[in-house]
Design a protein around this motif. Structure first.
Motif, short mmCIF file in Angstrom:
data_model
loop_
_atom_site.label_atom_id
_atom_site.label_comp_id
_atom_site.label_asym_id
_atom_site.label_seq_id
_atom_site.Cartn_x
_atom_site.Cartn_y
_atom_site.Cartn_z
N CYS A 7 42.40 46.69 54.78
CA CYS A 7 42.80 46.85 53.42
C CYS A 7 41.97 47.35 52.45
O CYS A 7 42.37 48.19 51.48
N GLY A 8 40.58 47.29 52.61
CA GLY A 8 39.45 47.64 51.80
C GLY A 8 39.53 47.00 50.34
O GLY A 8 38.57 47.12 49.47
N ARG A 9 39.97 45.70 50.47
CA ARG A 9 39.76 44.88 49.15
C ARG A 9 38.31 44.42 49.26
O ARG A 9 37.94 44.64 48.07
N CYS A 10 37.81 44.18 50.17
CA CYS A 10 36.65 43.49 50.04
C CYS A 10 35.41 44.43 49.72
O CYS A 10 34.47 44.47 49.02
N ASP A 50 31.48 46.14 53.62
CA ASP A 50 32.53 47.28 54.08
C ASP A 50 32.45 47.23 55.61
O ASP A 50 31.80 47.62 56.40
N PRO A 51 33.74 46.50 56.08
CA PRO A 51 33.77 46.41 57.51
C PRO A 51 33.85 47.72 58.34
O PRO A 51 33.32 47.83 59.47
N CYS A 52 34.40 48.64 57.64
CA CYS A 52 34.55 49.88 58.48
C CYS A 52 33.18 50.63 58.69
O CYS A 52 32.75 50.89 59.70
N VAL A 55 39.43 38.00 48.28
CA VAL A 55 40.36 39.04 48.30
C VAL A 55 40.86 39.46 49.52
O VAL A 55 41.71 40.12 49.64
N CYS A 56 40.17 38.94 50.62
CA CYS A 56 40.57 39.20 51.93
C CYS A 56 42.00 38.42 52.24
O CYS A 56 42.32 37.37 52.14
N PRO A 57 43.07 39.32 52.65
CA PRO A 57 44.28 38.61 52.95
C PRO A 57 44.28 37.85 54.10
O PRO A 57 45.25 37.08 54.53
S1 SF4 Z 1 38.83 45.25 54.58
FE1 SF4 Z 1 37.85 43.32 53.98
S2 SF4 Z 1 39.48 42.29 52.70
FE2 SF4 Z 1 40.72 43.83 53.91
S3 SF4 Z 1 41.13 42.79 55.72
FE3 SF4 Z 1 39.31 43.52 56.18
S4 SF4 Z 1 37.73 42.15 55.77
FE4 SF4 Z 1 39.62 41.63 54.72
#
Ligand code: SF4
Ligand code: SF4
Length: 348
Positions: A319-322, A332-334, A245-247
Motif C-alpha cells: 500500500c505504501g503507507r509506511c 520502504d519495503p519495495c 499505519v500498516c494494514p
Molecule cells: S507497504 Fe508498508 S504499510 Fe503497506 S502493507 Fe507493506 S509494510 Fe505495511
C-alpha cells in the motif's frame, strides 16, 4: 459470477438504503490533500479516484484502543466487552481487502480473537477497482491488484456514470438489490470491467519489485546478516509510525486500569509495534531486540518471510503507507526487498 450494472444516479438511493442498516464509510478527500474513509451522509462527495486511504482499515476491526473486560472490585465480578456496530465499507481497494483477509487468517489461528471477529462479522466490504495509485505504492507487484475473496461486492467503474458490480456474498447481493431490481451484467460490461482492472494493474506497476514476489522469503532467508539493516536502522527514530499505519500489522498490548477509588476497572488492549524499543522488553528488564537494527530486520522478516511461512502470502500488500509515514525515509519495503534481492541474487 453473478454481476449487475449500476448507474451513478442509482447510488444515492442505495447508500441511503444501506445507511438505515449500517454505519456507511466511504473514501473522502481531506483538507490536507490526502484521502481517508469517513462516514457517509446525504450529500457526501465520494472520492472514487482516491489513491490510498491515509489510515489503515484495521482500525474498524481492531481499534487503536478498546476495552476487553470491565470489572467491579467490590463484587469481584467481571464482564467481557464485545462492541460490534454494523459497518459497511464502500470503495475498498483490493490491496486493503487482501490485508483484511490476512488479518482474518491470523486472528483465527491459535486462540480465535473474539473481539476482532465480533467486529469483523458485523462488517460488509464493497471493494472498488483503483483508478489512481499512490506514488509510494507497489501493490500490483506483490499480487494485491485483484482479490477473489474477502469482499461482499466488487465495484469497477466502466464509464463516466456506470459501474460493473460482481457479487461476493449473499449479504452483498441483498444490499445491492435493497433499492429495487438492477440490470444484469452483459458480456460488454464484463469485458469493460476486465479492461479497467488490467488498466489498474498497469498503473500499479509504476513502482514494483524487480523480481517475482514469491521469491521474497528466499531473499529474506539469504539476508539475515545483510549490512542494510545497520545502514538503514542508524536513521530510525523508533517512533513506530510504520507499524501504526500498516494494514497488516496487528500486534497489541493488554493492560488494566483501576479507578482512583479502587472500585471498578477495565482491561483494555492498544496497538503495539515491533519498532518500539519496549516491544520485546520482558520481566527482568531483558530485551530480545535491544538494537534498532534488530527491530528493523525483524519487521521486514515478518513482512517478507515469517507471515509467508504461515499463510503463503507476503505480510506486505504494497500500500505504501509506511513509506509516506516514515520521517526518516527508511521504511520502504519495495526498496528494501529490491536491494536485498540485488545483493543476494548471486548466492543462489
Ligand atoms: S507497504 Fe508498508 S504499510 Fe503497506 S502493507 Fe507493506 S509494510 Fe505495511
Ligand atoms: S517510521 Fe521510520 S523512523 Fe519510525 S520506527 Fe518506522 S522505520 Fe523507524
Amino acid at each position: 459470477m453473478t454481476a449487475y450494472t449500476v448507474q451513478m444516479e442509482q447510488l444515492p438511493g442505495l447508500l441511503a438504503a444501506w445507511s438505515t442498516q449500517c454505519q456507511v464509510h466511504v473514501p473522502v478527500s481531506l483538507d490536507n490533500g490526502f484521502y481517508d474513509f469517513g462516514p457517509w451522509r446525504p450529500g457526501t462527495e465520494i472520492a472514487f479516484e482516491y489513491d490510498v486511504a491515509y489510515n489503515p482499515l484495521k482500525r474498524f476491526f481492531m481499534p487503536p484502543r478498546e476495552d476487553m473486560v470491565v470489572f467491579d472490585l467490590e463484587t469481584y465480578s467481571a464482564k467481557p466487552v464485545f462492541a460490534a456496530p454494523n459497518i459497511l465499507l464502500f470503495g475498498v481497494h483490493p490491496y486493503d481487502v487482501k490485508a483484511v483477509t490476512q488479518l482474518d487468517q491470523l486472528m483465527e489461528s491459535g486462540s480465535v480473537d473474539q473481539n476482532y471477529f465480533s467486529r469483523r462479522d458485523a462488517t460488509v466490504i464493497f471493494a472498488l477497482t483503483p483508478m489512481a495509485v499512490s506514488e509510494t505504492a507497489f501493490w500490483a507487484s506483490v499480487g494485491a491488484d485483484k482479490v477473489d475473496q474477502g469482499y461482499d461486492l466488487y465495484w469497477t467503474k466502466i464509464g463516466p456514470g456506470t459501474f460493473h458490480v460482481e457479487i461476493g456474498s449473499g449479504k452483498g447481493e441483498e444490499l445491492l438489490l435493497a433499492a429495487g431490481p438492477l440490470s444484469p451484467a452483459t458480456a460488454g460490461s464484463r469485458e469493460a470491467a476486465r479492461k479497467a482492472q488490467v488498466r489498474a494493474r498497469n498503473l500499479g506497476l509504476r513502482r514494483k519489485l524487480n523480481y517475482d514476489w514469491h521469491e521474497t522469503p528466499h531473499v529474506m532467508g539469504r539476508s539475515w546478516n545483510a549490512s542494510l539493516w545497520h545502514r538503514k536502522a542508524e536513521k530510525c527514530l523508533g517512533c513506530g509510525s510504520c507499524n501504526t499505519v500498516c494494514p497488516t500489522c496487528y500486534c497489541f498490548d493488554i493492560r488494566e486500569e483501576v479507578d482512583e477509588k479502587l472500585k471498578t476497572g477495565h482491561r483494555f488492549r492498544e496497538w503495539d509495534g515491533c519498532m518500539l524499543n519496549g516491544f520485546a522488553l520482558v520481566a527482568g528488564n531483558h530485551n530480545f531486540r535491544p538494537q534498532a537494527s534488530e527491530r528493523y530486520r525483524h519487521r521486514y522478516m515478518r513482512k517478507g518471510k515469517y507471515i509467508f511461512d504461515k499463510i503463503g502470502e507476503l505480510g506486505c500488500v504494497g500500500c505504501g503507507r509506511c513509506v509516506r509515514a516514515c520521517t526518516s525515509k527508511i521504511a520502504d519495503p519495495c526498496e528494501i526487498f529490491n536491494t536485498l534481492w540485488e545483493e543476494s541474487r548471486h548466492e543462489i
